[in-house]
Design an enzyme around this catalytic site. Structure first.
Site, PDB file in Angstrom:
ATOM      1  N   ARG A  42      12.217  40.562  25.185  1.00 53.74           N
ATOM      2  CA  ARG A  42      13.438  40.296  25.985  1.00 53.74           C
ATOM      3  C   ARG A  42      13.914  41.319  27.119  1.00 53.74           C
ATOM      4  O   ARG A  42      14.703  40.945  27.812  1.00 53.74           O
ATOM      5  CB  ARG A  42      14.613  40.599  25.039  1.00 53.74           C
ATOM      6  CG  ARG A  42      15.093  39.482  24.019  1.00 53.74           C
ATOM      7  CD  ARG A  42      16.108  39.633  22.772  1.00 53.74           C
ATOM      8  NE  ARG A  42      15.300  40.656  21.981  1.00 53.74           N
ATOM      9  CZ  ARG A  42      15.745  41.436  20.750  1.00 53.74           C
ATOM     10  NH1 ARG A  42      17.270  41.230  20.879  1.00 53.74           N
ATOM     11  NH2 ARG A  42      15.028  41.945  19.961  1.00 53.74           N
ATOM     12  N   GLY A  48       9.935  53.938  19.612  1.00 53.58           N
ATOM     13  CA  GLY A  48       9.875  54.073  21.154  1.00 53.58           C
ATOM     14  C   GLY A  48      11.172  53.574  21.914  1.00 53.58           C
ATOM     15  O   GLY A  48      11.087  53.709  23.111  1.00 53.58           O
ATOM     16  N   ASP A  49      11.704  52.424  21.291  1.00 55.90           N
ATOM     17  CA  ASP A  49      12.655  52.077  22.125  1.00 55.90           C
ATOM     18  C   ASP A  49      14.179  52.448  21.700  1.00 55.90           C
ATOM     19  O   ASP A  49      15.300  51.814  21.750  1.00 55.90           O
ATOM     20  CB  ASP A  49      12.796  50.480  21.947  1.00 55.90           C
ATOM     21  CG  ASP A  49      12.969  49.817  20.575  1.00 55.90           C
ATOM     22  OD1 ASP A  49      12.905  50.901  19.666  1.00 55.90           O
ATOM     23  OD2 ASP A  49      13.197  48.552  20.229  1.00 55.90           O
ATOM     24  N   ASN A  53      16.561  46.742  23.574  1.00 54.00           N
ATOM     25  CA  ASN A  53      15.740  45.345  23.581  1.00 54.00           C
ATOM     26  C   ASN A  53      16.075  44.635  25.126  1.00 54.00           C
ATOM     27  O   ASN A  53      15.111  43.636  25.145  1.00 54.00           O
ATOM     28  CB  ASN A  53      16.387  44.698  22.428  1.00 54.00           C
ATOM     29  CG  ASN A  53      16.246  45.350  21.203  1.00 54.00           C
ATOM     30  OD1 ASN A  53      15.185  45.795  20.688  1.00 54.00           O
ATOM     31  ND2 ASN A  53      17.439  45.515  20.410  1.00 54.00           N
ATOM     32  N   ASN A  89       2.821  65.313  67.118  1.00 54.58           N
ATOM     33  CA  ASN A  89       1.687  66.045  66.424  1.00 54.58           C
ATOM     34  C   ASN A  89       0.680  65.040  66.147  1.00 54.58           C
ATOM     35  O   ASN A  89      -0.388  65.470  65.603  1.00 54.58           O
ATOM     36  CB  ASN A  89       2.622  66.384  65.200  1.00 54.58           C
ATOM     37  CG  ASN A  89       3.006  65.262  64.464  1.00 54.58           C
ATOM     38  OD1 ASN A  89       3.540  64.119  64.914  1.00 54.58           O
ATOM     39  ND2 ASN A  89       3.108  65.254  62.750  1.00 54.58           N
TER      40      ASN A  89
HETATM   41  C1  UD1 Z   1      14.450  47.307  13.454  1.00 52.37           C
HETATM   42  C2  UD1 Z   1      14.732  47.509  12.119  1.00 52.37           C
HETATM   43  C3  UD1 Z   1      16.362  47.296  11.735  1.00 52.37           C
HETATM   44  C4  UD1 Z   1      17.057  48.273  12.624  1.00 52.37           C
HETATM   45  C5  UD1 Z   1      16.621  48.046  14.061  1.00 52.37           C
HETATM   46  C6  UD1 Z   1      17.117  49.463  14.956  1.00 52.37           C
HETATM   47  C7  UD1 Z   1      12.775  46.704  10.758  1.00 52.37           C
HETATM   48  C8  UD1 Z   1      12.238  45.498   9.924  1.00 52.37           C
HETATM   49  N1  UD1 Z   1      14.097  46.694  11.225  1.00 52.37           N
HETATM   50  O1  UD1 Z   1      14.600  46.092  13.924  1.00 52.37           O
HETATM   51  O2  UD1 Z   1      16.693  47.477  10.270  1.00 52.37           O
HETATM   52  O3  UD1 Z   1      18.331  47.977  12.303  1.00 52.37           O
HETATM   53  O4  UD1 Z   1      15.119  48.269  14.313  1.00 52.37           O
HETATM   54  O5  UD1 Z   1      16.827  49.109  16.180  1.00 52.37           O
HETATM   55  O6  UD1 Z   1      12.079  47.650  10.679  1.00 52.37           O
HETATM   56  N2  UD1 Z   1       7.032  47.720  16.500  1.00 52.37           N
HETATM   57  C9  UD1 Z   1       5.668  47.934  16.487  1.00 52.37           C
HETATM   58  N3  UD1 Z   1       4.972  46.906  15.619  1.00 52.37           N
HETATM   59  C10 UD1 Z   1       5.216  45.936  15.191  1.00 52.37           C
HETATM   60  C11 UD1 Z   1       6.743  45.603  15.279  1.00 52.37           C
HETATM   61  C12 UD1 Z   1       7.663  46.621  15.866  1.00 52.37           C
HETATM   62  O7  UD1 Z   1       5.334  49.053  16.845  1.00 52.37           O
HETATM   63  O8  UD1 Z   1       4.602  45.180  14.629  1.00 52.37           O
HETATM   64  C13 UD1 Z   1       8.054  48.669  16.992  1.00 52.37           C
HETATM   65  C14 UD1 Z   1       8.785  48.193  18.207  1.00 52.37           C
HETATM   66  O9  UD1 Z   1       7.872  48.458  19.347  1.00 52.37           O
HETATM   67  C15 UD1 Z   1      10.223  48.863  18.270  1.00 52.37           C
HETATM   68  C16 UD1 Z   1      10.200  49.327  16.722  1.00 52.37           C
HETATM   69  O10 UD1 Z   1       8.966  48.991  16.005  1.00 52.37           O
HETATM   70  O11 UD1 Z   1       9.859  49.967  19.047  1.00 52.37           O
HETATM   71  C17 UD1 Z   1      11.454  48.515  16.265  1.00 52.37           C
HETATM   72  O12 UD1 Z   1      10.940  46.981  16.317  1.00 52.37           O
HETATM   73  P1  UD1 Z   1      11.801  45.786  16.512  1.00 52.37           P
HETATM   74  O13 UD1 Z   1      11.086  44.610  16.574  1.00 52.37           O
HETATM   75  O14 UD1 Z   1      12.579  45.990  17.982  1.00 52.37           O
HETATM   76  O15 UD1 Z   1      12.724  45.869  15.518  1.00 52.37           O
HETATM   77  P2  UD1 Z   1      14.163  45.496  15.305  1.00 52.37           P
HETATM   78  O16 UD1 Z   1      14.180  43.957  15.024  1.00 52.37           O
HETATM   79  O17 UD1 Z   1      15.163  46.138  16.314  1.00 52.37           O
HETATM   80 CA    CA Z   2      14.589  46.950  18.465  1.00 44.91          CA
END
Ligand code: UD1
Ligand code: CA
Length: 456
Positions: A17, A103-104, A226, A385
């Site tokens: 996104r 990380g985010d 995101n 210069n």
């Molecule tokens: C996740 C949580 C959710 C929470 C939210 C808060 C889960 C299933 N859900 O959802 O409950 O409310 O964060 O922000 O955990 N990542 C990896 N490898 C993967 C998938 C993700 O490293 O295979 C990392 C992403 O880069 C990111 C973090 O994990 O930094 C969270 O992943 P993301 O897909 O953003 O999870 P959300 O849907 O936001």
């Molecule tokens: Ca997220």
């Protein structure tokens, strides 16, 4: 005694996104990659190890963060947050606590993480928060007694569950030995076909492990990034924190909402900063300094009582106290202004040492030069210069007076107390205490007539 701490930072996601070629975690927050903020926060907890799970844009991420105290864990396919944490587990002993950071989610405070860790003392803990709009987040499920029973992702939630406003920040602390077992039992049978880390909470509960929550003091601590709109929200919040910190330290900000630090800014007391200033890299500002509107100050040191006027750029410079810069001045790398120096409007300096009390007030270029104390450099003076191939140096000794519109063709030296007539082109050294002029003498031509327009 608390268990040793291992921190896992999740940073493998694609960040679709963001619509960007740059991996999400490398997008800058306050001038530094978002991931760097999370790593710095993690380090502050003095853990036994920091494991960064990377995948998407892997090469780029590792090049940007060359720190050698990190354990980089490659997640080749992004199969979910649970799968991501599982990749890091081989490097973590059973008797550790595992703190999962994202990380985010870059604004989480060390104080909140310390509280989270304490809350996990006899089991596991989640960093939670109540939001008025919980959309997009996993919701925390509680039983009739109010104990945490599990987490449901929004995409898997029933309408009733979606009405829950207590959300999972994604940050949690769990005992490593138990976590290892729960992770191997995860399934991807859910709306997103992913191995959810959040599913381990229900497993912990089933195993009789108590699950606590710690609440973040400020909702922005759990703000995830995101998309670029959320990145902007986080950026403003970071800047506001920095503004508050500086105001508490005795800095007046004309408008804390129009102020940006992209690096580290250190200020003495009674500094006043007008609107729209940007501070980048490492900047140190002494007491009583005033900075006018629209200035860029980067990697510079400014001494006590100096005034930087509007629209000036100070980049890689050391300015001593009681000096005056601008408006519209540009001090480039290697500029040093001694105490009480004045550099005025439309003046550019580079690799230049300007002596105590010397003045370069208007429209000049002083580059690769040493200017002694008490010198007056007239308007429009240029140090030439560059000969097209090499750079050469100009020396102007103490108390010299350079007439306006002088070209100093380097290498050249103007002696102590020398005076240079306006409009001169100085190709040879000018002796001390002497008037030096160049160019043709002024003449008046009698009988000369202006050309007139031909008509035909
Ligand atoms: C996740 C949580 C959710 C929470 C939210 C808060 C889960 C299933 N859900 O959802 O409950 O409310 O964060 O922000 O955990 N990542 C990896 N490898 C993967 C998938 C993700 O490293 O295979 C990392 C992403 O880069 C990111 C973090 O994990 O930094 C969270 O992943 P993301 O897909 O953003 O999870 P959300 O849907 O936001
Ligand atoms: Ca997220």
């Amino acid at each position: 005694m608390t268990a040793p701490l291992s921190i896992v930072i999740l940073a493998a996601g694609a960040g679709t996104r963001m619509r960007s070629r740059l991996p999400k975690v490398l997008h800058p927050l306050a001038g530094r990659p978002m991931l760097r903020h999370v790593i710095d926060t993690a380090r502050g907890l003095e853990p036994a190890g920091i494991h960064v799970v990377f995948g998407h844009g892997g090469e780029q991420v590792r090049n940007e963060i060359p720190d050698d105290d990190l354990d980089w864990v490659h997640q080749a396919e992004q199969l979910g947050t649970g799968h991501a944490v599982a990749q890091a587990m081989p490097g973590i002993p059973d008797d550790h606590d595992v703190l999962v950071l994202c990380g985010d989610v870059p604004l989480v405070r060390p104080e909140s993480l310390a509280a989270l860790r304490e809350a996990a003392y006899d089991g596991a803990a989640l960093l939670a928060v109540r939001l008025t709009d919980a959309s997009g987040y996993g919701r925390i499920l509680r039983d009739a007694a109010g104990d945490v029973a599990g987490i449901v992702e929004e995409k898997d939630a029933t309408a009733e569950q979606r009405a829950i406003t207590e959300i999972n920040s994604g940050i949690m602390c769990l005992p490593a030995g138990r976590l290892r077992g729960w992770l191997t039992a995860l399934s991807d049978d859910n709306a997103q076909g992913e191995y959810y880390l959040t599913d381990v909470i229900a497993m912990a509960r089933r195993d009789g492990v108590s699950i606590h929550t710690a609440e973040a003091a400020d909702v922005v601590e759990v703000q995830g990034v995101n998309d670029r709109r959320q990145l902007a929200v986080v950026e403003r919040a970071w800047q506001r924190r920095e503004a508050d910190r500086l105001m508490a330290a005795g800095v007046s900000l004309m408008d804390p909402a129009r102020f940006d630090v992209r690096g580290t800014l250190d200020c003495g007391e009674d500094v006043t900063i007008d609107v729209n200033c940007v501070f980048a890299g490492e900047v140190r500002i002494g007491a009583g300094v005033t900075i006018g509107p629209n200035c860029l100050i980067r990697d510079s040191v400014i001494g006590d009582g100096t005034h930087i006027e509007a629209n000036s750029v100070v980049d890689g410079a050391a300015v001593e106290g009681d000096s005056s810069v601008g408006p519209f001045a540009r001090l480039r790398t290697g500029t040093r202004l001694a105490r009480g120096a004045k550099v005025g409007n439309f003046v550019e300096t580079k690799n230049a040492d300007v002596g105590e009390g010397s003045k370069v007030n208007h429209l000049s270029y002083v580059g690769d030069a040493e200017v002694g104390p008490g010198v007056n450099v007239g308007a429009g003076t240029i140090t030439c210069n560059y000969d097209g191939a090499n750079k050469h140096f100009t020396v102007i000794e103490a108390d010299a007076f350079i007439g306006s519109n002088t070209a100093l063709v380097a290498p050249v030296r103007v002696g102590r107390g020398a005076t240079i007539g306006a409009g001169s082109v100085i190709r040879d050294d000018a002796p001390a205490d002497t008037l030096t002029l160049s160019g043709t003498r002024q003449q008046s031509v009698s009988g000369w007539q202006r050309p007139t327009k031909r008509r035909d």
